[in-house]
Design a protein around this motif. Sequence first.
Motif, PDB file in Angstrom:
ATOM      1  N   ILE A  56       4.572  -8.045   0.141  1.00  9.27           N
ATOM      2  CA  ILE A  56       3.563  -8.272  -0.900  1.00  9.27           C
ATOM      3  C   ILE A  56       3.059  -9.706  -0.850  1.00  9.27           C
ATOM      4  CG2 ILE A  56       3.168  -8.383  -3.387  1.00  9.27           C
ATOM      5  CD1 ILE A  56       3.275  -5.565  -2.351  1.00  9.27           C
ATOM      6  N   GLU A  57       3.970 -10.641  -0.599  1.00  6.99           N
ATOM      7  CA  GLU A  57       3.585 -12.049  -0.565  1.00  6.99           C
ATOM      8  C   GLU A  57       2.616 -12.334   0.581  1.00  6.99           C
ATOM      9  OE1 GLU A  57       6.570 -10.908  -0.837  1.00  6.99           O
ATOM     10  OE2 GLU A  57       7.102 -11.492  -2.902  1.00  6.99           O
ATOM     11  N   GLN A  58       2.803 -11.635   1.706  1.00  4.28           N
ATOM     12  CA  GLN A  58       1.936 -11.887   2.853  1.00  4.28           C
ATOM     13  C   GLN A  58       0.497 -11.428   2.622  1.00  4.28           C
ATOM     14  OE1 GLN A  58       4.306  -9.812   5.832  1.00  4.28           O
ATOM     15  NE2 GLN A  58       4.876 -11.761   6.806  1.00  4.28           N
ATOM     16  N   VAL A  59       0.304 -10.403   1.822  1.00  3.93           N
ATOM     17  CA  VAL A  59      -1.044  -9.870   1.604  1.00  3.93           C
ATOM     18  C   VAL A  59      -1.629 -10.329   0.274  1.00  3.93           C
ATOM     19  CG1 VAL A  59      -0.666  -7.848   3.039  1.00  3.93           C
ATOM     20  CG2 VAL A  59      -0.061  -7.759   0.605  1.00  3.93           C
ATOM     21  N   THR A  60      -0.946 -11.219  -0.440  1.00  5.01           N
ATOM     22  CA  THR A  60      -1.481 -11.784  -1.681  1.00  5.01           C
ATOM     23  C   THR A  60      -2.105 -13.137  -1.373  1.00  5.01           C
ATOM     24  OG1 THR A  60       0.238 -10.691  -2.979  1.00  5.01           O
ATOM     25  CG2 THR A  60      -0.950 -12.517  -4.026  1.00  5.01           C
ATOM     26  N   PRO A  61      -3.442 -13.278  -1.550  1.00  2.00           N
ATOM     27  CA  PRO A  61      -4.101 -14.543  -1.227  1.00  2.00           C
ATOM     28  C   PRO A  61      -3.722 -15.633  -2.220  1.00  2.00           C
ATOM     29  CG  PRO A  61      -5.651 -13.077  -2.293  1.00  2.00           C
ATOM     30  CD  PRO A  61      -4.399 -12.283  -2.068  1.00  2.00           C
ATOM     31  N   PRO A  62      -3.841 -16.879  -1.847  1.00  2.00           N
ATOM     32  CA  PRO A  62      -3.539 -17.979  -2.777  1.00  2.00           C
ATOM     33  C   PRO A  62      -4.572 -18.051  -3.893  1.00  2.00           C
ATOM     34  CG  PRO A  62      -4.486 -18.826  -0.751  1.00  2.00           C
ATOM     35  CD  PRO A  62      -4.231 -17.370  -0.508  1.00  2.00           C
ATOM     36  N   VAL A  63      -4.148 -18.443  -5.069  1.00  2.00           N
ATOM     37  CA  VAL A  63      -5.028 -18.594  -6.231  1.00  2.00           C
ATOM     38  C   VAL A  63      -5.212 -20.078  -6.497  1.00  2.00           C
ATOM     39  CG1 VAL A  63      -5.342 -18.106  -8.678  1.00  2.00           C
ATOM     40  CG2 VAL A  63      -4.237 -16.413  -7.203  1.00  2.00           C
ATOM     41  N   PHE A  64      -6.467 -20.499  -6.488  1.00  2.16           N
ATOM     42  CA  PHE A  64      -6.766 -21.914  -6.674  1.00  2.16           C
ATOM     43  C   PHE A  64      -7.105 -22.199  -8.130  1.00  2.16           C
ATOM     44  CE2 PHE A  64      -7.761 -20.821  -2.308  1.00  2.16           C
ATOM     45  CZ  PHE A  64      -7.132 -21.834  -1.600  1.00  2.16           C
ATOM     46  N   LEU A  85      -6.764  18.804  -0.684  1.00  3.51           N
ATOM     47  CA  LEU A  85      -5.433  18.237  -0.476  1.00  3.51           C
ATOM     48  C   LEU A  85      -5.508  16.723  -0.568  1.00  3.51           C
ATOM     49  CD1 LEU A  85      -4.136  20.423   2.480  1.00  3.51           C
ATOM     50  CD2 LEU A  85      -3.592  20.641   0.046  1.00  3.51           C
ATOM     51  N   SER A  86      -4.545  16.086  -1.201  1.00  8.73           N
ATOM     52  CA  SER A  86      -4.545  14.632  -1.348  1.00  8.73           C
ATOM     53  C   SER A  86      -4.476  13.971   0.025  1.00  8.73           C
ATOM     54  CB  SER A  86      -3.349  14.190  -2.204  1.00  8.73           C
ATOM     55  OG  SER A  86      -2.156  14.631  -1.599  1.00  8.73           O
ATOM     56  N   ALA A  87      -5.188  12.824   0.115  1.00  9.81           N
ATOM     57  CA  ALA A  87      -5.209  12.115   1.388  1.00  9.81           C
ATOM     58  C   ALA A  87      -3.823  11.545   1.692  1.00  9.81           C
ATOM     59  CB  ALA A  87      -6.242  10.996   1.342  1.00  9.81           C
ATOM     60  N   GLN A  88      -3.501  11.509   2.942  1.00 11.78           N
ATOM     61  CA  GLN A  88      -2.203  10.961   3.333  1.00 11.78           C
ATOM     62  C   GLN A  88      -2.214   9.453   3.170  1.00 11.78           C
ATOM     63  OE1 GLN A  88      -1.069  11.860   7.307  1.00 11.78           O
ATOM     64  NE2 GLN A  88       0.938  10.857   7.151  1.00 11.78           N
ATOM     65  N   ALA A  89      -1.264   8.911   2.395  1.00 14.71           N
ATOM     66  CA  ALA A  89      -1.194   7.479   2.152  1.00 14.71           C
ATOM     67  C   ALA A  89      -0.818   6.752   3.438  1.00 14.71           C
ATOM     68  CB  ALA A  89      -0.175   7.182   1.059  1.00 14.71           C
ATOM     69  N   LEU A  90      -1.564   5.692   3.708  1.00 13.98           N
ATOM     70  CA  LEU A  90      -1.284   4.874   4.881  1.00 13.98           C
ATOM     71  C   LEU A  90      -0.741   3.534   4.428  1.00 13.98           C
ATOM     72  CD1 LEU A  90      -4.479   5.640   7.018  1.00 13.98           C
ATOM     73  CD2 LEU A  90      -2.221   6.685   7.177  1.00 13.98           C
ATOM     74  N   GLY A  91       0.276   3.060   4.975  1.00 12.73           N
ATOM     75  CA  GLY A  91       0.859   1.777   4.621  1.00 12.73           C
ATOM     76  C   GLY A  91       1.388   1.070   5.844  1.00 12.73           C
ATOM     77  N   ASP A  92       1.705  -0.191   5.623  1.00 11.85           N
ATOM     78  CA  ASP A  92       2.255  -0.987   6.714  1.00 11.85           C
ATOM     79  C   ASP A  92       3.550  -1.619   6.221  1.00 11.85           C
ATOM     80  OD1 ASP A  92       2.824  -2.501   8.863  1.00 11.85           O
ATOM     81  OD2 ASP A  92       0.954  -3.654   8.878  1.00 11.85           O
ATOM     82  N   PRO A  93       4.680  -0.977   6.447  1.00 10.86           N
ATOM     83  CA  PRO A  93       5.953  -1.518   5.934  1.00 10.86           C
ATOM     84  C   PRO A  93       6.379  -2.807   6.596  1.00 10.86           C
ATOM     85  CG  PRO A  93       6.331   0.373   7.362  1.00 10.86           C
ATOM     86  CD  PRO A  93       4.848   0.296   7.172  1.00 10.86           C
ATOM     87  N   SER A  94       5.661  -3.221   7.624  1.00 13.49           N
ATOM     88  CA  SER A  94       6.052  -4.452   8.308  1.00 13.49           C
ATOM     89  C   SER A  94       5.606  -5.709   7.573  1.00 13.49           C
ATOM     90  CB  SER A  94       5.486  -4.465   9.730  1.00 13.49           C
ATOM     91  OG  SER A  94       4.060  -4.465   9.681  1.00 13.49           O
ATOM     92  N   VAL A  95       4.725  -5.537   6.527  1.00 13.99           N
ATOM     93  CA  VAL A  95       4.250  -6.700   5.774  1.00 13.99           C
ATOM     94  C   VAL A  95       4.884  -6.695   4.389  1.00 13.99           C
ATOM     95  CG1 VAL A  95       2.063  -6.749   7.024  1.00 13.99           C
ATOM     96  CG2 VAL A  95       2.248  -5.462   4.889  1.00 13.99           C
TER      97      VAL A  95
END
Length: 448
Positions: free
Chosen positions: A99-107, A87-97
């Motif tokens: 995309i911008e918050q989890v994208t690191p800055p690119v230098f 059986l496929s694993a249950q997807a875990l996510g955090d809707p409180s964040v």
Amino acid sequence: MQISVCNSWSSLQSLGLFSFPKRLLFSQPVCSDDETKHIVLSSQPTSTQRNCIEELGEHKSFNPLTKRRMLLTSCFMYLCYHPSRYLSAQALGDPSVTIEQVTPPVFPSGALFPIEERIVQLFEKNTYSVVNIFDATLRPQVKVTGVVEIPEGNGSGVVWDGLGHIVTNYHVIGNALSRNPGQGQVVARVNILAAEGVQKNFEGKLVGADRAKDLAVLKVEASEDLLRPIKVGQSSSLKVGQQCLAIGNPFGFDHTLTVGVISGLNRDIFSASGVTIGGGIQTDAAINPGNSGGPLLDSKGNLIGINTAIFTQTGASAGVGFAIPSTTVLKIVPQLIQLGKVVRAGLNLDIAPDLIANQLNVRNGAVVLQVPANSLAAKAGILPTTRGFSGNIVLGDIIVAVENKPVKNKAELDNTLDEYSVGDKVILKIQRGNENLELPIILEEKTS
């Protein structure tokens, strides 16, 4: 009878199935439920299951080996192939964040270090002088998967001048040369990199080839704007430890750069053409099949050698590569272009191979076997090896030095004489029996 097993090994043990005495195993169906006979094992058996188990304990007809195998096999099949395992694993996510918050800055990468910038410039400047060469008799084969199988005759070359002359290794087009083609005959396909990054294909016509130094010259009919001649440097001033760069087409990956240092000088190169070349350059810059015929450059971007061989047990780079020095290339290539062959100064003598010299107990020097009549060597008084009246072998002259340059065997004699030209007068140091002599001799054109 069908046996369905569920849960885990602990469930089976909780029922005591693996502690049952052998008499509990049976050969005839019991405990029927309508027309289908089941024994369902679970962590908490039902009253019906308990009754079945009790009946099993009282049953006397059994086949211990067969029923035990069935039980163990059923357990194994359940544990390994039960659908719940896939059986496929249950997807875990955090809707409180976001995309911008989890994208690191690119230098930004910024400017390159000076040493990196210099290497980049050297590559960009010289890569247009490197060509890809395919033996015309060996065509790449496209497999069903779309992968192109690079033939043995794939290699590299360098643009020698603005007239369309291309320098490569003899063994890169060796298969075509084995058919004894004439001058001007097409023996290879040459891909030249244009300014816009496009490979343009040309026919490579034979100009001349020298197997002894593993060098060959081709000519292509290309416009002058495509031909960017390589700059030739001096290999005689090289030092171990200085940086070098190799550009080529290893395994068919065109215009590949590898960087290393000069690891050794004056090495004997055992070329793929089957000859030994003296004075070779050793480098740890990665050289692989397909690099053959490509340039070895110094840190100024000048040609210091033609990559020709690798020392490896696997066929891939092992950190030991070899190149024909530019001093040798400068001596051979102009002759191939002008004459179609190489005119070598030498002694028209038959010199004993190393194996025969060892059998004659000669460990140092080149043993003279035969001296042709009316040759300059005969006129100079060099004596051949002969047989005595009793059939014993009488050793001829042994050449131990040329102009105070020691000679240990036939290969060293040939390499030493390569430094001279036809008509040069040299002094040979000869060992004749117990005598040490010095004989002056004029070098003549060496016949193949």
